[in-house]
Design a protein around this motif. Structure first.
Motif, PDB file in Angstrom:
ATOM      1  N   GLU A 212       0.625  -1.331   0.186  1.00 19.73           N
ATOM      2  CA  GLU A 212      -0.187   0.003   0.060  1.00 19.73           C
ATOM      3  C   GLU A 212       0.814   1.229  -0.006  1.00 19.73           C
ATOM      4  N   ARG A 240      -1.523  -1.440  -4.300  1.00 17.62           N
ATOM      5  CA  ARG A 240      -2.480  -0.162  -4.513  1.00 17.62           C
ATOM      6  C   ARG A 240      -1.444   1.155  -4.314  1.00 17.62           C
ATOM      7  N   ALA A 242      -1.737   5.397  -4.462  1.00 22.11           N
ATOM      8  CA  ALA A 242      -2.468   6.432  -4.601  1.00 22.11           C
ATOM      9  C   ALA A 242      -2.082   7.524  -5.169  1.00 22.11           C
ATOM     10  N   VAL A 266      -2.904  -1.452  -8.991  1.00 16.61           N
ATOM     11  CA  VAL A 266      -3.883  -0.494  -9.204  1.00 16.61           C
ATOM     12  C   VAL A 266      -3.389   0.984  -8.937  1.00 16.61           C
ATOM     13  N   GLU A 268      -4.756   4.183  -8.277  1.00 22.09           N
ATOM     14  CA  GLU A 268      -6.082   4.599  -7.785  1.00 22.09           C
ATOM     15  C   GLU A 268      -6.383   5.985  -7.559  1.00 22.09           C
ATOM     16  N   GLY A 269      -5.065   6.720  -7.631  1.00 18.84           N
ATOM     17  CA  GLY A 269      -5.309   8.290  -7.468  1.00 18.84           C
ATOM     18  C   GLY A 269      -4.427   9.111  -8.751  1.00 18.84           C
ATOM     19  N   ASP A 295      -4.327  -1.944 -13.617  1.00 15.52           N
ATOM     20  CA  ASP A 295      -5.346  -1.287 -13.661  1.00 15.52           C
ATOM     21  C   ASP A 295      -5.016   0.326 -13.597  1.00 15.52           C
ATOM     22  N   HIS A 296      -5.617   1.112 -14.473  1.00 15.48           N
ATOM     23  CA  HIS A 296      -5.292   2.542 -14.405  1.00 15.48           C
ATOM     24  C   HIS A 296      -6.850   2.897 -14.068  1.00 15.48           C
ATOM     25  N   ALA A 297      -6.912   3.377 -12.818  1.00 13.98           N
ATOM     26  CA  ALA A 297      -8.158   3.367 -12.275  1.00 13.98           C
ATOM     27  C   ALA A 297      -8.451   4.964 -11.835  1.00 13.98           C
ATOM     28  N   ALA A 298      -7.529   5.742 -12.437  1.00 15.93           N
ATOM     29  CA  ALA A 298      -7.576   7.270 -12.321  1.00 15.93           C
ATOM     30  C   ALA A 298      -7.123   8.205 -13.039  1.00 15.93           C
ATOM     31  N   CYS A 301      -2.485   9.085 -15.072  1.00 14.34           N
ATOM     32  CA  CYS A 301      -1.541   8.252 -14.551  1.00 14.34           C
ATOM     33  C   CYS A 301      -0.317   7.800 -15.836  1.00 14.34           C
ATOM     34  N   HIS A 326      -9.625   2.243 -17.074  1.00 16.70           N
ATOM     35  CA  HIS A 326     -11.105   2.354 -16.821  1.00 16.70           C
ATOM     36  C   HIS A 326     -11.444   3.665 -17.300  1.00 16.70           C
TER      37      HIS A 326
END
Length: 428
Positions: A212, A240, A242, A266, A268-269, A295-298, A301, A326
């Motif tokens: 994390e 993960r 941020a 991921v 995520e930010g 995973d590009h979730a934001a 990035c 995403h």
């Protein structure tokens, strides 16, 4: 319980016999976590090649080996790898060896997972997905120890080494360490892992990592897999990342009989970044599989992946890399490249890069190349009096340099370069 039970049932029988002896047996939440994982493993069994994610890697050798859990630490002399830091955590058969470790006065907290289980509710298992991945379920059911690292906010943690040693022995043993790494906001750390074991000893090293990174944190994670020639390593890492944080991962697969390195990241930010690079150096009879899911979730990035494989003899390499963008992840910048160098007509490489994009404003690319040593370059070196083995070694090392030079931390980069230098001359 049979000592020679094989397959998924063999591990499940051992779980049934060990559940009251495993760490956390008196903690209801730990027991519930283990029980759910055991049921997931029972339902899934060992992955087979009928599963798309395992199409190129056959685990029948692992399933049929009849592993036992290493229930006691073997009293053996070990030649520890050269030190890269004053702070080192040494594990033998998946358990922390405090007598070989040096963690005092470190700027971060690092301790045995088994000793601190009562404080880890909500953190252990927060990222891992045992219901979806059988080997993670196996680890969750049977883990005995691991390293728990926390770097406080704003602290430069320096370099930490994590060394995994396997004991010599006639009976095949399995160990399943669980490592938890957390960097708080603005913190940084370089983690250098080395996994080794005796040649000819058959064992299974099945680690799981939960990483994390809080806002603005930076983790350089260098992994040197140099397991024994008869060993199996099946590692799964989850990270993960941020906003504004960076995960810089490099994995060198150079040992083991059958190895799979699976990484799930991921972002995520916003403005999070990930660099996943690596090299696989395979001799005759080795099989190595690198599988990544990013995973590009934001939005905003960036990710970079460069994996190189060198294969000699009758060896097989696998690269599977998926970038999932995403819909919310606008202005994504993703790059993925896999390159293989075949040193033998009997070597084989399977490459499957993938892009799955649901956003409109992106810059993503992927590619794969396969080739042999350039005959003209080899002739050029031979014409200048360089012996063939040394010339080939120089060309192999040059091929790998691009991936290694991508590691930002100088200490980690030097450790990886030392493992790469002269590999072909040693393998020939």
């Amino acid at each position: 319980m049979s000592a020679i039970a094989t397959g998924a049932e063999g591990f499940l029988h051992r779980f049934d016999g060990l559940r009251q002896r495993l760490p956390g047996a008196r903690l209801a939440w730990v027991q519930a976590l283990r029980e759910a994982a055991a049921e997931s493993f029972r339902a899934q069994g060992f992955p087979t090649r009928r599963l798309e994610a395992w199409k190129y890697t056959d685990l029948r050798l692992v399933a049929d080996a009849g592993f036992e859990e290493a229930l006691s630490v073997v009293d053996a002399e070990f030649a520890l790898p050269p030190a890269h830091s004053r702070w080192r955590a040494v594990f033998q058969d998946g358990r922390l060896r405090e007598d070989l470790s040096t963690l005092e006065e470190a700027p971060f907290a690092a301790a045995s997972l088994a000793a601190g289980l009562s404080t880890l509710e909500g953190r252990l298992g927060a990222l891992a997905r045992p219901a979806e991945q059988a080997l993670v379920a196996l680890n969750t059911a049977l883990f005995e120890d691991g390293l728990v690292v926390t770097v406080p906010a704003g602290v430069a943690g320096g370099v930490l080494e994590l060394v995994s040693l396997a004991s010599p022995g006639e009976r095949p043993a399995a160990f399943h360490p669980r490592h938890l790494i957390r960097l708080e906001a603005g913190a940084s750390l370089t983690l250098i892992e080395t996994a080794t074991g005796p040649a000819g000893t058959r064992y299974l090293h099945n680690p799981v990592y939960e990483i994390e990174l809080a806002e603005g944190a930076t983790l350089t994670h260098a992994r040197l897999q140099q397991e024994g020639s008869a060993a199996f390593q099946l590692g799964t890492a989850y990270a993960r990342v941020a906003a504004g944080a960076t995960y810089d991962n490099f994995t060198l697969n150079a040992g083991g009989k059958l190895v799979r390195n699976e990484i799930h990241v991921v972002l995520e930010g916003p403005k999070a970044a990930c660099h996943m690079n690596g090299a696989q150096l395979l001799r005759d009879g080795q099989h190595a599989d690198t599988t990544t899911v990013l995973d590009h979730a934001a939005p905003d990035c960036a990710s970079r992946q460069t994996y190189k494989t060198v294969l000699s003899g009758r060896s097989r390499g696998v690269f599977q890399g998926k970038i999932h963008v995403h819909q919310v992840a606008q202005r994504t910048d993703g790059y993925q490249m896999n390159q293989a160098l075949l040193l033998s007509p009997e070597a084989e490489i399977d490459s499957k890069p993938q892009l799955e994009i649901y956003a409109d404003d992106v810059k993503c690319s992927h590619g794969a190349t396969v080739g042999e040593i350039d005959a003209d370059q080899l002739f050029y070196l031979r014409a200048r009096g360089i012996p063939e083995a040394q010339a080939r070694s120089m060309l192999v090392e040059a091929f790998l340099t691009e991936a290694v030079e991508g590691v930002q931390d100088a200490v980690a980069r030097e450790a990886l370069q030392a493992a790469v230098t002269g590999w072909w001359e040693k393998a020939a």
